[in-house]
Design an enzyme around this catalytic site. Structure first.
Site, PDB file in Angstrom:
ATOM      1  N   CYS A 121       0.821  -1.205   0.000  1.00  0.00           N
ATOM      2  CA  CYS A 121       0.000   0.000   0.000  1.00  0.00           C
ATOM      3  C   CYS A 121       0.864   1.268   0.000  1.00  0.00           C
ATOM      4  O   CYS A 121       1.453   1.602  -1.019  1.00  0.00           O
ATOM      5  CB  CYS A 121      -0.998  -0.035   1.150  1.00  0.00           C
ATOM      6  SG  CYS A 121      -2.367   1.135   0.931  1.00  0.00           S
ATOM      7  N   HIS A 216      -3.793  -4.681   0.838  1.00  0.00           N
ATOM      8  CA  HIS A 216      -3.280  -5.126   2.139  1.00  0.00           C
ATOM      9  C   HIS A 216      -3.406  -6.645   2.256  1.00  0.00           C
ATOM     10  O   HIS A 216      -4.408  -7.157   2.759  1.00  0.00           O
ATOM     11  CB  HIS A 216      -4.046  -4.449   3.280  1.00  0.00           C
ATOM     12  CG  HIS A 216      -3.692  -3.019   3.479  1.00  0.00           C
ATOM     13  ND1 HIS A 216      -2.713  -2.612   4.363  1.00  0.00           N
ATOM     14  CD2 HIS A 216      -4.164  -1.890   2.894  1.00  0.00           C
ATOM     15  CE1 HIS A 216      -2.602  -1.302   4.326  1.00  0.00           C
ATOM     16  NE2 HIS A 216      -3.465  -0.826   3.438  1.00  0.00           N
ATOM     17  N   GLU A 218      -2.095  -8.617   4.306  1.00  0.00           N
ATOM     18  CA  GLU A 218      -2.158  -9.073   5.688  1.00  0.00           C
ATOM     19  C   GLU A 218      -3.589  -9.185   6.203  1.00  0.00           C
ATOM     20  O   GLU A 218      -3.862  -9.939   7.149  1.00  0.00           O
ATOM     21  CB  GLU A 218      -1.345  -8.150   6.613  1.00  0.00           C
ATOM     22  CG  GLU A 218      -1.920  -6.774   6.868  1.00  0.00           C
ATOM     23  CD  GLU A 218      -1.548  -5.725   5.840  1.00  0.00           C
ATOM     24  OE1 GLU A 218      -1.682  -4.524   6.134  1.00  0.00           O
ATOM     25  OE2 GLU A 218      -1.128  -6.114   4.721  1.00  0.00           O
TER      26      GLU A 218
END
Length: 241
Positions: A121, A216, A218
């Site tokens: 990002c 993202h 994660e």
């Protein structure tokens, strides 16, 4: 005996407030740390030191020399003057001059040294600016930004990102209102969203393993092997690099 875990440097994010703490803090998202740990890496938060917004290249290089890989995480916006804009759009937020100076130098030093690097990002945007590229300060308002949005991304077959993901299509969890405008030197887009937003960047011929994603990973890595694959690939490169 426990296998050696490659040491992955993750610049901290400055936070003006933090739950349960009496002072401002330096933080990284738990989901990010756990994704690196699942991949077999040892996540290590490093202090973003850049007095007056400028980091010493030699000092940053020396600090990174202790690590096996680097992860540039998401966060607030880069100051527009870092990529040649005199005025900031009203939507620009959480700008920190020291953070910007440090992250930009980390990107330059990691790429120059061939240190395995995953940029996420804001991290993707940092790399592009570090290599001379620019950003759109705002994607066009709430109806066009990618906040709290999950959408499919098709990645170029054979690209570094596709190999790491183990797939040519991934569900991307996004939270951003800016995107790449002009590409930096040597930078190539290997995936775009339906609206044209660059979703993955690579640098063909880079000295070491490098991938950058605008989303993202994660957020969903704990249940999505493709997104976890980006962290696995970083740690694998760090182990064998």
């Amino acid at each position: 005996m426990t296998a050696h875990r490659p040491l992955i440097a993750i610049p901290a994010r400055f936070s003006a407030t933090a739950s349960a703490l009496r002072y401002a803090a330096e933080v990284n998202a738990r989901a990010l740390i756990e994704a690196v740990w699942r991949a077999g890496g040892e996540p290590a938060t490093i202090h973003p030191y850049a007095p007056s917004g400028t980091a010493d290249p030699a000092e940053v290089a020396a600090r990174l020399n202790r690590f096996d890989g680097v992860l540039l995480p998401g966060g607030g916006d880069l100051a527009p003057n870092r990529y040649g804009h005199d005025e900031a759009h009203r939507s620009v937020y959480d700008v920190d001059d020291q953070q910007d100076g440090f992250d930009l130098e980390v990107a330059r030093r990691a790429l120059a040294a061939g240190l395995p690097l995953l940029a996420i990002c804001r991290g993707l945007q940092v790399v592009n600016v570090a290599l001379g590229g620019t950003l759109h300060q705002d994607m066009g308002g709430p109806d066009r930004e990618h906040r709290h949005l999950v959408h499919p991304v098709s990645v170029r077959p054979g690209s570094t990102a596709a190999e790491a993901l183990g797939a040519e299509r991934v569900e991307a969890s996004c939270y951003h209102h800016q995107r790449v405008d002009r590409l930096g030197a040597g930078v190539e887009v290997t995936a775009r969203a339906a609206d044209g937003t660059p979703e993955t960047l690579e640098v063909p011929g880079a000295a070491g393993w490098f991938a950058a994603v605008q989303w993202h990973p994660e957020d969903t890595a704990h249940r999505d092997p493709a997104n976890q694959g980006l962290f696995d690939a970083l740690v694998r490169a760090a182990r064998h690099g």
